[in-house]
Design a protein around this motif. Structure first.
Motif, PDB file in Angstrom:
ATOM      1  N   ARG A  46       0.905  -1.055  -0.047  1.00 48.36           N
ATOM      2  CA  ARG A  46       0.061   0.108   0.132  1.00 48.36           C
ATOM      3  C   ARG A  46       0.898   1.287   0.085  1.00 48.36           C
ATOM      4  N   GLN A  47       0.277   2.473  -0.529  1.00 52.10           N
ATOM      5  CA  GLN A  47       1.113   3.716  -0.555  1.00 52.10           C
ATOM      6  C   GLN A  47       1.151   4.100   1.000  1.00 52.10           C
ATOM      7  N   GLY A  48       2.644   4.295   1.398  1.00 50.46           N
ATOM      8  CA  GLY A  48       2.867   4.568   3.009  1.00 50.46           C
ATOM      9  C   GLY A  48       3.215   3.488   3.676  1.00 50.46           C
ATOM     10  N   HIS A  49       3.344   2.190   3.108  1.00 55.86           N
ATOM     11  CA  HIS A  49       3.892   1.339   3.917  1.00 55.86           C
ATOM     12  C   HIS A  49       5.348   1.559   4.237  1.00 55.86           C
ATOM     13  N   PRO A  50       5.667   1.003   5.603  1.00 54.49           N
ATOM     14  CA  PRO A  50       6.672   1.366   6.262  1.00 54.49           C
ATOM     15  C   PRO A  50       7.998   0.833   5.202  1.00 54.49           C
ATOM     16  N   LEU A  51       7.825  -0.162   4.398  1.00 55.36           N
ATOM     17  CA  LEU A  51       9.078  -0.868   3.690  1.00 55.36           C
ATOM     18  C   LEU A  51       8.960  -0.383   2.161  1.00 55.36           C
ATOM     19  N   GLU A  52       7.961   0.565   2.012  1.00 57.92           N
ATOM     20  CA  GLU A  52       7.610   0.786   0.415  1.00 57.92           C
ATOM     21  C   GLU A  52       8.964   1.406  -0.451  1.00 57.92           C
ATOM     22  N   LYS A  53      10.254   1.860   0.597  1.00 59.07           N
ATOM     23  CA  LYS A  53      11.289   2.197  -0.319  1.00 59.07           C
ATOM     24  C   LYS A  53      12.603   0.979  -0.299  1.00 59.07           C
ATOM     25  N   CYS A  54      12.179  -0.004   0.160  1.00 57.11           N
ATOM     26  CA  CYS A  54      13.049  -1.018   0.273  1.00 57.11           C
ATOM     27  C   CYS A  54      13.633  -1.408  -1.191  1.00 57.11           C
ATOM     28  N   THR A  55      14.988  -1.824  -1.345  1.00 61.04           N
ATOM     29  CA  THR A  55      15.515  -1.959  -2.819  1.00 61.04           C
ATOM     30  C   THR A  55      15.934  -3.601  -2.862  1.00 61.04           C
ATOM     31  N   ASN A  56      15.880  -4.624  -1.657  1.00 61.11           N
ATOM     32  CA  ASN A  56      16.239  -5.549  -1.846  1.00 61.11           C
ATOM     33  C   ASN A  56      15.382  -6.623  -1.079  1.00 61.11           C
ATOM     34  N   THR A 113      -8.956 -11.339  -1.470  1.00 66.88           N
ATOM     35  CA  THR A 113      -8.203 -11.719  -0.257  1.00 66.88           C
ATOM     36  C   THR A 113      -6.726 -10.791   0.011  1.00 66.88           C
ATOM     37  N   ALA A 114      -5.904 -10.920  -1.336  1.00 69.25           N
ATOM     38  CA  ALA A 114      -4.878 -10.400  -1.285  1.00 69.25           C
ATOM     39  C   ALA A 114      -4.794  -8.492  -1.189  1.00 69.25           C
ATOM     40  N   LEU A 115      -5.874  -8.190  -1.921  1.00 70.46           N
ATOM     41  CA  LEU A 115      -6.016  -6.772  -1.793  1.00 70.46           C
ATOM     42  C   LEU A 115      -6.461  -6.222  -0.517  1.00 70.46           C
ATOM     43  N   ASN A 116      -7.485  -6.910  -0.032  1.00 69.90           N
ATOM     44  CA  ASN A 116      -7.641  -6.600   1.403  1.00 69.90           C
ATOM     45  C   ASN A 116      -6.538  -6.577   2.452  1.00 69.90           C
ATOM     46  N   LEU A 117      -5.936  -7.766   2.484  1.00 73.68           N
ATOM     47  CA  LEU A 117      -4.642  -7.738   3.435  1.00 73.68           C
ATOM     48  C   LEU A 117      -3.502  -6.675   2.879  1.00 73.68           C
ATOM     49  N   ILE A 118      -3.452  -6.492   1.722  1.00 75.73           N
ATOM     50  CA  ILE A 118      -2.416  -5.345   1.589  1.00 75.73           C
ATOM     51  C   ILE A 118      -2.881  -3.966   1.761  1.00 75.73           C
ATOM     52  N   LEU A 119      -4.113  -3.563   1.347  1.00 73.53           N
ATOM     53  CA  LEU A 119      -4.568  -2.344   1.689  1.00 73.53           C
ATOM     54  C   LEU A 119      -5.010  -2.118   3.401  1.00 73.53           C
TER      55      LEU A 119
END
Length: 306
Positions: free
Chosen positions: A176-186, A231-237
């Motif tokens: 999701r936008q704003g996820h704490p790990l959204e800028k991870c590169t590996n 289910t995936a979208l619900n858990l992601i968002l």
């Protein structure tokens, strides 16, 4: 065997199996119970084997009954396909199609292909089963699907099928936008993430298993496994899960711009998608027409030409 079973006898046996007793089958077929009992006795006499026994809870198939039922079902379904195709040729019907595919074709090539096909053949009945190829292969073998589209790799057993390559697709990790790990590169930076992963290990998922194999033991949360996009979208968002999807799916999934693609530099697997159908069962005229539209539509996407 001097004589082959009669078609009516096969239909009686099929109905008895479906409804669990001769009485219920007779009611469904609007025939007398003695008439169905006589048909079953004649079928067993023709085959020289007892196909079922009667218990307190209805009929129970014998070993011979189970073996014959499996092949009989294929015969009846193939007869229905043959009759359906003759109707199509006579232009009295535009046919029936049963197709299976996974989420990427469902969200990308199927809708425009369906619109194009329906504009030409509006009366064709189309049934869709969504799932990974590991789920769809048994339905193809049983004759419940005309063809399927899924990811192909050397570990997928296809000797009994005809394979027609469609396209290749690259994959990505989304959150999701704003996820704490959204800028991870590996991938190694994602050990603390909660993961939603596909349930199957066939096709490109084999490469996914290799990518994550060294991380599974170190993950803080055991992955949730399913092929359900909802289910995936619900858990992601709503619950901060990560998942891996085909890059081409992101525009279709991200209706309100709430998802993002992680800038992972690790090489992610690429999937090869093919259309497959049983080698011993030719496509009906309607199914062949639909596959031609799907082939054309799959080549209209820039991501399918990489």
């Amino acid at each position: 065997m001097k004589y082959l079973p009669k078609l009516h006898q096969l239909k009686v046996f099929q109905t008895v199996i479906r409804y669990g007793s001769i009485r219920a089958a007779a009611r469904e077929m609007k025939q007398s119970q003695p008439a169905l009992t006589r048909s079953m006795r004649e079928l067993e006499d023709t085959l020289g084997a007892v196909l079922m026994t009667r218990g307190s809870r209805g009929i129970v198939l014998t070993e011979a009954g189970r073996a014959f039922a499996a092949r009989m079902q294929l015969i009846l379904e193939e007869l229905e396909r043959a009759a359906d195709e003759i109707q199509q040729i006579n232009q009295s019907s535009q046919g029936n199609i049963a197709v299976g595919f996974s989420s990427l074709p469902a969200l990308t090539i199927f809708p425009p292909a369906l619109a194009q096909f329906k504009s030409r053949f509006p009366k064709t009945n189309i049934t869709v089963l969504e799932g990974q190829l590991s789920t769809l292969l048994p339905f193809l073998r049983e004759g419940k699907l005309d063809f399927a589209i899924g990811t192909i790799s050397p570990d997928v057993p296809l000797s009994e099928f005809i394979e027609e390559p469609l396209f290749k697709a690259s994959f990505c990790i989304i959150a999701r936008q704003g996820h704490p790990l959204e800028k991870c590169t590996n991938v190694a930076q994602l050990l603390e993430a909660k993961w939603f992963l596909p349930a199957t290990s066939m096709g490109y998922y084999k490469g996914l298993e290799s990518l994550f194999s060294n991380l599974y033991q170190a993950l803080h949360h055991a992955p949730i496994r399913s092929d359900s996009v909802v289910t995936a979208l619900n858990l992601i968002l709503n619950f901060d899960y990560l998942t891996i999807v085909a890059s081409a799916m992101l525009p279709a999934l991200d209706i309100n711009n709430r998802l993002c693609m992680l800038p992972i530099t690790d090489p992610l697997p690429q999937a090869s998608y093919s259309l497959i159908y049983p080698r011993q069962r030719p496509l009906t005229l309607a199914a062949k027409r639909f596959t031609e539209v799907l082939h054309w539509e799959s080549q209209q996407h820039s991501w399918a030409k990489d």
